[in-house]
Enzyme design. Structure first.
Site, PDB file in Angstrom:
ATOM      1  N   LYS A 106       0.848  -1.207   0.000  1.00 50.44           N
ATOM      2  CA  LYS A 106       0.000   0.000   0.000  1.00 50.44           C
ATOM      3  C   LYS A 106       0.877   1.249   0.000  1.00 50.44           C
ATOM      4  CE  LYS A 106      -3.173   2.333   3.116  1.00 50.44           C
ATOM      5  NZ  LYS A 106      -3.714   2.293   4.481  1.00 50.44           N
ATOM      6  N   ARG A 107       1.896   1.216   0.870  1.00 56.93           N
ATOM      7  CA  ARG A 107       2.741   2.398   1.035  1.00 56.93           C
ATOM      8  C   ARG A 107       3.560   2.730  -0.211  1.00 56.93           C
ATOM      9  NH1 ARG A 107       6.176   4.016   6.222  1.00 56.93           N
ATOM     10  NH2 ARG A 107       7.743   5.276   5.203  1.00 56.93           N
ATOM     11  N   TYR A 146      -1.947 -23.813   9.665  1.00 58.74           N
ATOM     12  CA  TYR A 146      -1.542 -23.549   8.278  1.00 58.74           C
ATOM     13  C   TYR A 146      -2.764 -23.190   7.429  1.00 58.74           C
ATOM     14  CZ  TYR A 146       0.729 -24.387   3.726  1.00 58.74           C
ATOM     15  OH  TYR A 146       1.231 -24.268   2.455  1.00 58.74           O
TER      16      TYR A 146
HETATM   17  P1  NAD Z   1       9.684 -23.865   2.164  1.00 60.85           P
HETATM   18  O1  NAD Z   1       9.479 -24.248   3.590  1.00 60.85           O
HETATM   19  O2  NAD Z   1      10.820 -24.475   1.423  1.00 60.85           O
HETATM   20  O3  NAD Z   1       9.810 -22.287   2.004  1.00 60.85           O
HETATM   21  C1  NAD Z   1       9.257 -21.363   2.895  1.00 60.85           C
HETATM   22  C2  NAD Z   1      10.278 -20.269   3.114  1.00 60.85           C
HETATM   23  O4  NAD Z   1       9.730 -19.263   3.999  1.00 60.85           O
HETATM   24  C3  NAD Z   1      11.557 -20.785   3.793  1.00 60.85           C
HETATM   25  O5  NAD Z   1      12.685 -20.262   3.151  1.00 60.85           O
HETATM   26  C4  NAD Z   1      11.431 -20.269   5.219  1.00 60.85           C
HETATM   27  O6  NAD Z   1      12.683 -20.110   5.870  1.00 60.85           O
HETATM   28  C5  NAD Z   1      10.695 -18.970   4.999  1.00 60.85           C
HETATM   29  N1  NAD Z   1       9.977 -18.503   6.182  1.00 60.85           N
HETATM   30  C6  NAD Z   1       9.172 -19.225   7.010  1.00 60.85           C
HETATM   31  N2  NAD Z   1       8.704 -18.438   8.000  1.00 60.85           N
HETATM   32  C7  NAD Z   1       9.213 -17.198   7.782  1.00 60.85           C
HETATM   33  C8  NAD Z   1       9.104 -15.968   8.471  1.00 60.85           C
HETATM   34  N3  NAD Z   1       8.364 -15.855   9.591  1.00 60.85           N
HETATM   35  N4  NAD Z   1       9.774 -14.883   7.978  1.00 60.85           N
HETATM   36  C9  NAD Z   1      10.536 -14.980   6.847  1.00 60.85           C
HETATM   37  N5  NAD Z   1      10.684 -16.132   6.172  1.00 60.85           N
HETATM   38  C10 NAD Z   1      10.017 -17.229   6.635  1.00 60.85           C
HETATM   39  O7  NAD Z   1       8.300 -24.170   1.426  1.00 60.85           O
HETATM   40  P2  NAD Z   1       7.899 -24.014  -0.105  1.00 60.85           P
HETATM   41  O8  NAD Z   1       7.404 -25.325  -0.554  1.00 60.85           O
HETATM   42  O9  NAD Z   1       8.970 -23.357  -0.854  1.00 60.85           O
HETATM   43  O10 NAD Z   1       6.640 -23.048   0.009  1.00 60.85           O
HETATM   44  C11 NAD Z   1       6.702 -21.682  -0.368  1.00 60.85           C
HETATM   45  C12 NAD Z   1       5.312 -21.066  -0.258  1.00 60.85           C
HETATM   46  O11 NAD Z   1       4.412 -21.746  -1.156  1.00 60.85           O
HETATM   47  C13 NAD Z   1       4.707 -21.170   1.131  1.00 60.85           C
HETATM   48  O12 NAD Z   1       3.991 -19.980   1.420  1.00 60.85           O
HETATM   49  C14 NAD Z   1       3.740 -22.336   0.999  1.00 60.85           C
HETATM   50  O13 NAD Z   1       2.683 -22.219   1.905  1.00 60.85           O
HETATM   51  C15 NAD Z   1       3.285 -22.205  -0.436  1.00 60.85           C
HETATM   52  N6  NAD Z   1       2.833 -23.500  -0.961  1.00 60.85           N
HETATM   53  C16 NAD Z   1       3.729 -24.469  -1.288  1.00 60.85           C
HETATM   54  C17 NAD Z   1       3.258 -25.700  -1.741  1.00 60.85           C
HETATM   55  C18 NAD Z   1       4.174 -26.822  -2.120  1.00 60.85           C
HETATM   56  O14 NAD Z   1       3.705 -27.897  -2.445  1.00 60.85           O
HETATM   57  N7  NAD Z   1       5.481 -26.629  -2.159  1.00 60.85           N
HETATM   58  C19 NAD Z   1       1.871 -25.927  -1.841  1.00 60.85           C
HETATM   59  C20 NAD Z   1       1.007 -24.911  -1.474  1.00 60.85           C
HETATM   60  C21 NAD Z   1       1.495 -23.693  -1.051  1.00 60.85           C
END
Ligand code: NAD
Ligand code: UDP
Length: 313
Positions: A106-107, A146
């Site tokens: 937004k900002r 989640y």
């Molecule tokens: P992942 O766990 O490899 O990646 C998540 C990343 O977010 C990691 O690098 C982690 O260190 C970082 N992270 C977590 N909490 C954090 C915080 N509080 N502040 C800053 N960074 C933070 O998982 P992924 O599979 O790469 O998933 C990436 C995104 O895609 C997520 O939001 C996940 O919910 C979404 N997603 C993934 C899938 C899948 O099948 N891979 C399916 C549905 C949704």
């Protein structure tokens, strides 16, 4: 050419690292923000020498200020093992992370895309799942931190758009796999491949009759970038997933075959609230984004097996 400045939260994770790579290839300036909970520096090590790439250690639950044109909000652990480790932190990450990133958008007047999930459909009563389905989610179960966190984030995206005119997009990602998944991630594809390579027992939960539809990471990245590149009128949510659906037992057998493994299949209890089936309806993505997945499961598994063999040899 003027580069776009793009922030990727969770950029050092599995999906985030592939997205950073793609955005750099397209000549953007990329800021990768991560608290390294499940992400690792190793995932973006090959990008650190690029002058247009910046790695920032920061937790998305705290406010963050930067001048950018686009924000991809991926920060959130995605594997049940990781998101259930500290469920309060997980829901804080989704909700406060969304508020902080939407406030930033937004900002600075940036476009912002939320990485939502097929988990918003819970244990679905409609199959395959179209975006219009509201889902069947337990608000007080093991997966709720989640599922409900991601649902609340979608609500926030909708409300910032309506109340503050923020240019938002939501993609609902279905099960995605590929190189750079964490070997101890606990998700089914990485578990089965690591077990098969090591000739250890393959752990099928329940009878293995539950289904999932597995998407290779390159297809996901293409879908996310296309969704971001749409104009103001496109908000989503849009399903991004591969509709080829498999039973978990079929996946186990496939992985054993492709790795030429001596592993045996063993059966373990099904975790609570584990959805019995999942398959995306992708008609909306096809129509609006001209997108559909290209990589078949066998081909994607081969690439992923190659990655894990190199990693754990
Ligand atoms: P992942 O766990 O490899 O990646 C998540 C990343 O977010 C990691 O690098 C982690 O260190 C970082 N992270 C977590 N909490 C954090 C915080 N509080 N502040 C800053 N960074 C933070 O998982 P992924 O599979 O790469 O998933 C990436 C995104 O895609 C997520 O939001 C996940 O919910 C979404 N997603 C993934 C899938 C899948 O099948 N891979 C399916 C549905 C949704
Ligand atoms: N699963 C399994 N063995 C494992 C890990 C997972 O049988 O070692 C099952 C799990 O119970 C679920 C499916 O595989 O039914 C997909 O699990 P994952 O954690 O990868 O994703 P999600 O359940 O979030 O879709």
């Amino acid at each position: 050419m003027i580069k776009k400045r793009v922030l990727v939260t969770g950029g050092a994770g599995f999906v985030g690292s592939h997205l950073c790579e793609r955005l750099l290839e397209e000549d953007n300036e990329v800021y990768c923000m991560d608290n390294f909970f499940t992400g690792q520096k190793r995932n973006v090590l090959h990008l650190l020498n690029n002058p247009y790439f910046e790695l920032i250690r920061h937790d998305v639950i705290n406010p963050f200020m930067i001048e950018v044109d686009e924000i991809y909000n991926l920060a959130c652990p995605a594997s049940p093992v990781h998101y259930q480790y500290n469920p309060i932190k997980t829901i804080k990450t989704s909700v406060m992370g969304a508020i902080n990133m939407l406030g930033l958008a937004k900002r600075v007047n940036a476009k912002i895309l939320q990485a939502s999930t097929s988990e918003v459909y819970g244990n679905p009563m409609v199959h395959p799942q179209p975006e219009s389905y509201w889902g069947n989610v337990n608000p007080i179960g093991e997966r709720s931190c989640y599922d409900e966190g991601k649902r609340a984030a979608e609500t926030l995206f909708r409300d910032y758009r309506h109340q503050n005119n923020v240019h938002t997009k939501i993609v609902r990602i279905f099960n995605t796999y590929g190189p750079r998944m964490h070997p101890n991630d606990g998700r089914v594809v990485s578990n089965f491949i690591v077990q098969a390579i090591q000739n250890k027992d393959i752990t099928v939960y329940g009878k293995g009759e539950q289904t999932r539809s597995f998407q290779y990471v390159d297809d996901l990245i293409e879908g996310m970038v296309r969704a971001m590149n749409t104009d103001q009128s496109f908000t989503g949510p849009v399903n991004i997933g591969n509709p080829d659906e498999f039973r978990i037992i079929e996946l186990a057998e496939k992985v054993i075959k492709l790795t030429n493994s001596k592993s045996k299949i063993v059966y373990q209890p099904l975790p609570s609230d584990d959805p019995m089936m999942r398959r995306p309806d992708i008609e909306f993505a096809k129509r609006e984004l001209g997108w559909e997945p290209k990589i078949k499961l066998d081909e994607g598994l081969d690439k992923t097996i190659f990655f894990f063999k190199e990693l754990i040899k």
